[in-house]
Design a protein around this motif. Structure first.
Motif, short mmCIF file in Angstrom:
data_model
loop_
_atom_site.label_atom_id
_atom_site.label_comp_id
_atom_site.label_asym_id
_atom_site.label_seq_id
_atom_site.Cartn_x
_atom_site.Cartn_y
_atom_site.Cartn_z
N GLU A 20 0.92 -1.18 0.06
CA GLU A 20 0.04 -0.12 -0.10
C GLU A 20 0.70 1.33 0.06
O GLU A 20 0.60 2.33 -0.67
CB GLU A 20 -1.12 0.17 1.13
N ASP A 21 1.76 1.29 0.82
CA ASP A 21 2.86 2.55 0.83
C ASP A 21 3.38 2.97 -0.50
O ASP A 21 3.71 3.96 -0.74
CB ASP A 21 3.73 2.62 2.12
N THR A 22 4.02 1.74 -0.81
CA THR A 22 4.73 1.87 -2.07
C THR A 22 3.79 2.48 -3.43
O THR A 22 4.12 3.47 -4.11
CB THR A 22 5.35 0.61 -2.62
N VAL A 23 2.64 1.88 -3.41
CA VAL A 23 1.60 2.27 -4.43
C VAL A 23 1.12 3.79 -4.33
O VAL A 23 0.94 4.48 -5.00
CB VAL A 23 0.31 1.50 -4.43
N THR A 24 0.95 3.81 -2.76
CA THR A 24 0.61 5.45 -2.53
C THR A 24 1.62 6.29 -2.81
O THR A 24 1.30 7.55 -3.30
CB THR A 24 0.40 5.65 -0.88
N GLY A 25 2.85 6.08 -2.55
CA GLY A 25 3.92 7.11 -2.82
C GLY A 25 3.99 7.18 -4.43
O GLY A 25 4.05 8.40 -5.06
N PHE A 26 4.04 6.27 -5.29
CA PHE A 26 3.93 6.24 -6.86
C PHE A 26 2.68 7.25 -7.38
O PHE A 26 2.76 7.87 -8.18
CB PHE A 26 4.14 5.01 -7.38
N LEU A 27 1.57 6.93 -6.61
CA LEU A 27 0.38 7.68 -6.97
C LEU A 27 0.55 9.04 -6.77
O LEU A 27 0.18 9.81 -7.38
CB LEU A 27 -0.96 6.99 -6.31
N LEU A 28 1.12 9.44 -5.67
CA LEU A 28 1.61 10.62 -5.25
C LEU A 28 2.32 11.49 -6.26
O LEU A 28 2.37 12.69 -6.47
CB LEU A 28 2.18 10.77 -3.65
N TYR A 82 -2.79 0.15 -11.41
CA TYR A 82 -1.93 -0.13 -10.13
C TYR A 82 -2.82 -1.37 -9.37
O TYR A 82 -4.05 -1.59 -9.65
CB TYR A 82 -1.67 0.98 -9.24
N ILE A 118 -2.74 -2.93 -5.41
CA ILE A 118 -2.39 -2.84 -3.82
C ILE A 118 -2.40 -4.27 -3.55
O ILE A 118 -3.61 -5.08 -3.45
CB ILE A 118 -2.90 -1.97 -3.12
N ASP A 162 -2.04 -6.97 -0.35
CA ASP A 162 -1.90 -7.30 1.18
C ASP A 162 -2.23 -8.71 1.46
O ASP A 162 -2.29 -9.52 0.50
CB ASP A 162 -2.97 -6.20 1.71
N SER A 181 10.32 -3.47 -1.08
CA SER A 181 9.13 -3.02 -0.55
C SER A 181 9.67 -2.79 0.97
O SER A 181 10.61 -3.04 1.32
CB SER A 181 7.99 -4.05 -0.43
N LYS A 182 8.58 -2.13 1.62
CA LYS A 182 8.68 -1.73 3.08
C LYS A 182 9.39 -2.86 4.05
O LYS A 182 10.49 -2.40 4.71
CB LYS A 182 7.62 -0.81 3.61
#
Lengths: 124, 248
Positions: free
Chosen positions: A14-22, A36, A38, A40, A93-94
């Motif tokens: 989720e955080d990686t996708v959120t970052g690239f969407l930002l 994209y 996500i 989980d 990933s994180k």
């Protein structure tokens, strides 16, 4: 030299996708199809595999970013894909740092310089 | 005398044969040298690309980890429910950051090889990737290019001259309305482009820092993709020329 514009696709946590969407890579078409996915705990391997196949089949996608731990879940499909476009990039990933020995490209080149006859597939 | 002549003829024939053999051996050695030089060049390209790939991997890991850290800080300050995938907009919108893909043929050394490459399948091609962000050069992006048309149509609407032109002006008015609607759509699209707005109007500054970190990561990703394409191409060419390992 022919030049075209194309999208990036992301499969990751989720955080990686959120970052690239930002960063502005998110695209939603008229049929509400996104570029994209996500991943989980609830995401099944089949869903990931279908998303990967869909992204590789799309002509408007030039690069697919996939978290390495997700790529490991569908490693057979990722290794089977050997076209130059879209380019498949395995990213960290994180919770899972990047492991170069699991990257298919690096493993191939490593095999080229090594005397190990077992080949790059022996890493599994 | 005749025997002496025959002997002289035989001698000259042998010399010609020997010189022919010497020519063929020198030509073959030249060809093999050129081939070796080509293989060496391919190998150097592969190693250069590998070096670039590894350095890009390092910088990607750094910018990604900084981005994750900033997202975590933003989530801590704004609350976990304020940064969630449920807030992602599912309205149709185009990506503001695109990748330009260009096929590079000039990297192949001789011209004849280029023609062969064009005949080969797509798996033998090398690509270069570059980020194509319209907001970088042009703040309004692609949409401003469309809205540039709008003032001209409005000017036509302001100066209706004569009844004969009335029909035209009506049409122009309709056109300008259409363009206006287009620009409205474009504006709404460009508003949708700022993904920070999904998480509220007053977002944490950490989220803005995360955004810039991931933009840096995107630039690295594009370099990585180009290096990877170079590696794949060089690898295939070395493989075809019967490179290092017998299994290749």
């Amino acid at each position: 030299m022919a030049t075209n514009s194309a999208l990036l696709a992301i499969i990751g946590d989720e955080d990686t996708v959120t970052g690239f969407l930002l960063a502005g890579v998110g695209n939603v078409d008229l049929r509400r199809k996104t570029n994209y996915l996500i991943v989980d705990d609830k995401t099944s391997v089949k869903t990931i595999e279908e998303a990967f196949k869909e992204f590789t089949a799309r002509e408007d996608i030039a690069i697919i970013l996939i978290s390495q731990y997700v790529a490991n879940m569908i490693r057979f499909v990722v290794d089977q894909f050997n076209k130059p476009l879209p380019a498949i990039l395995e990213i960290p990933s994180k919770d899972h740092p990047y492991d170069p020995s699991q990257d298919s490209i690096l493993a191939r080149v490593k095999h080229m310089f090594s005397s190990d006859p077992s080949g790059p597939s022996s890493r599994y | 005398m005749e025997q002496a002549k025959d002997a002289a003829d035989d001698g000259s024939g042998r010399v010609e044969e020997k010189s022919g053999e010497a020519d063929s051996t020198s030509t073959s050695s030249c060809v093999s040298e050129v081939q070796e030089a080509h293989e060496d060049a391919q190998m150097l390209r592969l190693l250069d690309a590998m070096d670039h790939l590894l350095s890009c991997r390092d910088s990607l890991a750094k910018s990604l980890s900084q981005g994750w850290m900033e997202i975590a800080s933003a989530r801590y300050s704004m609350g976990p429910s304020r940064i969630d995938q449920a807030l992602f907009s599912l309205k149709p919108c185009t990506a503001s950051t695109l990748v330009s893909v260009s096929r590079t043929d000039e990297l192949v050394i001789d011209k004849g090889h280029v023609e062969e490459c064009e005949q080969e399948c797509i798996s033998q091609q090398e690509f270069q990737f570059a980020l194509q962000s319209p907001h970088k050069d042009n703040p309004g992006g692609y949409e401003n290019a469309k809205s540039d048309v709008l003032p001209q149509s409005q000017l036509r609407q302001r100066h209706p001259s004569g009844s004969a032109n009335r029909q035209h002006t009506d049409n122009d008015f309709e056109d300008s309305n259409i363009l206006g609607n287009d620009s409205d759509m474009a504006q709404s699209k460009s508003r949708g482009h700022d993904s920070l707005a999904w998480f509220g109007t007053l977002v944490s500054p950490h989220l803005r820092v995360a955004q810039s970190s991931f933009k840096e990561a995107l630039e690295t990703v594009v370099e990585l993709a180009t290096s990877q394409s170079t590696i794949q191409m060089a690898y295939r060419q070395i493989q075809e020329s019967g490179g290092l390992v017998s299994g290749m």
